[in-house]
Design a protein around this motif. Sequence first.
Motif, short mmCIF file in Angstrom:
data_model
loop_
_atom_site.label_atom_id
_atom_site.label_comp_id
_atom_site.label_asym_id
_atom_site.label_seq_id
_atom_site.Cartn_x
_atom_site.Cartn_y
_atom_site.Cartn_z
N LYS A 213 0.82 -1.21 0.00
CA LYS A 213 0.00 0.00 0.00
C LYS A 213 0.86 1.26 0.00
N LEU A 216 2.12 1.86 -3.60
CA LEU A 216 1.07 2.25 -4.54
C LEU A 216 0.53 3.65 -4.23
N GLU A 220 -0.51 7.35 -6.45
CA GLU A 220 -1.93 7.08 -6.63
C GLU A 220 -2.52 8.00 -7.70
N GLY A 236 3.13 4.76 -11.69
CA GLY A 236 2.58 3.42 -11.51
C GLY A 236 3.68 2.37 -11.37
N TYR A 237 3.27 1.18 -11.01
CA TYR A 237 4.21 0.07 -10.81
C TYR A 237 3.75 -1.15 -11.58
N LEU A 242 6.70 -4.35 -8.01
CA LEU A 242 6.15 -4.61 -6.68
C LEU A 242 6.82 -5.81 -6.03
N LEU A 257 -3.95 -7.28 -4.20
CA LEU A 257 -4.38 -6.22 -5.11
C LEU A 257 -5.89 -6.25 -5.36
N VAL A 262 -7.24 -0.73 -6.55
CA VAL A 262 -6.10 -0.65 -7.46
C VAL A 262 -6.55 -1.03 -8.87
N LYS A 264 -5.34 -1.76 -12.95
CA LYS A 264 -4.24 -2.07 -13.87
C LYS A 264 -4.53 -1.42 -15.22
N TYR A 270 0.14 -0.62 -12.29
CA TYR A 270 -0.95 -0.56 -11.33
C TYR A 270 -0.97 0.82 -10.68
N ARG A 271 -2.19 1.37 -10.53
CA ARG A 271 -2.36 2.66 -9.86
C ARG A 271 -3.41 2.53 -8.76
N TYR A 272 -3.13 3.14 -7.64
CA TYR A 272 -4.04 3.17 -6.50
C TYR A 272 -4.99 4.36 -6.69
#
Length: 467
Positions: A213, A216, A220, A236-237, A242, A257, A262, A264, A270-272
């Motif tokens: 968390k 991310l 965000e 993003g990741y 991660l 996730l 989150v 994709k 991936y973005r929160y």
Amino acid sequence: MNRFITKTKPQQTNKRDVAQKRPAPVGDENTPTASSGIIQESPNKKAEETSLMAKLHTAIRHGDAQFTFDTLSKNRPFDNAMNVSSRTSKLFKNTKFFQKTMTKMEFSPSYSAPGSEFMLLSVDESVVNAFKEGQGLTIRGETTDEAVLCTDDSTFPMKIIESATTVLLLHNSLEAPDSPTLPNFQVEMIDGKCYATGELCPVVDVLNVGRLKDMLREQELRWDWKDREEEEKLKGYRLRDLLDSVQMSVEEVKTALIDLPVVKFPNGKYRYLSHKFRGEMLGLIVEMIDEDSNNDVKLESISFVGLRKHLPENVPDQVIEWFLKSRCEKIPDKNEYRLPEENLIRDLTVVILYGTGKMPLNQFSELLGKILPFGVEVKETVFEGIADISDASFGKVITYLGPEDLPDTIKERMLHLFEYRKLWSMEQLRPYFKDVYKSKVSFDKYVVQNCEYSLSETGEMLYCGVR
């Protein structure tokens, strides 16, 4: 060759008298004395042995297997295999005792390279089975972390034991060679070394969501991301990013996730979704549902096309898909979804209480009633796992306890909940740990083993603190 030759059996005398009467050696220093009945070896003999050892070392270095074999055969009386009788030799013919192959170990050129340093690891049987099935085994952790070993779906903490003894490693197994006609060397290369050993602890039954968390949330997706669109596209990741930092297996990260807000995106990142983003989007969806003239979005019938038609551009398609799959229920045989009233109430509760933390229940109920579509009924049980209602001097208060924003470690979260309220039943505690525990059984086991309890008047077990 026997180095101890007795000339005659000496008469039994007092050892102290013999030692006192023994004459000093006379004559040439190379002449052996026999006063004690034992011939002493001469310096020349030692010189010969030293010379023989030097020759043996030279023969091994230069691969002279015949000389080495002959020398060892004659000068190793403790090795009975070299001097068995003819009868015994018939019984043990073609066994390893009569092989003329000797193993010669050499250091490989890569022995001094950093890549030749290894660690011996004792693993669980389930890890061996996972490896046989083709799963990958990965050691994860930052430099300041305790290392863990991950299969595709499990995580094992590792206990490392440093050793002052260096273990030399031969990657090729030593096997009994065929019996040759002439003596020869079987060369084995020492191409590794080990300074430490490790063993696996029992598999962890919790998800390490804290670091996940934190990462991310650093990047965000905010509601106003369109104002800096080019910059936002770089954020993003990816999953591998991660996994490099989070000490969980691939499947555990994917599970974590799913429980988080989150999304994709097509670039694999991936973005929160920030609280602000979710609140604004949910507010727009509620307005659509509440608008009688809008037939595209209703509680019982929501589609991607309908939401896309009415939501602004700063709500990406992937976010709409996330909302439909995570917050709604698919209608069989249709490309439509229904939004459960319970999910809508819980999501709005998070939006209202996130900023304030708590508020009087009557004030909260009034505000929530203004937002919800007409006809949606609110029951107090719907807040289980995200908020709690308690008594205060001025009336009832509702407090935000969303797992998403609670402490991430089990003990700290427990302490936080016990600080908020003194007594909890198992059923009341469990919803606040769904995001970190893999199973109900593992959570219940933790509570029983680590929490203090007392019995209510009805005999119910209530937990009141952490041991």
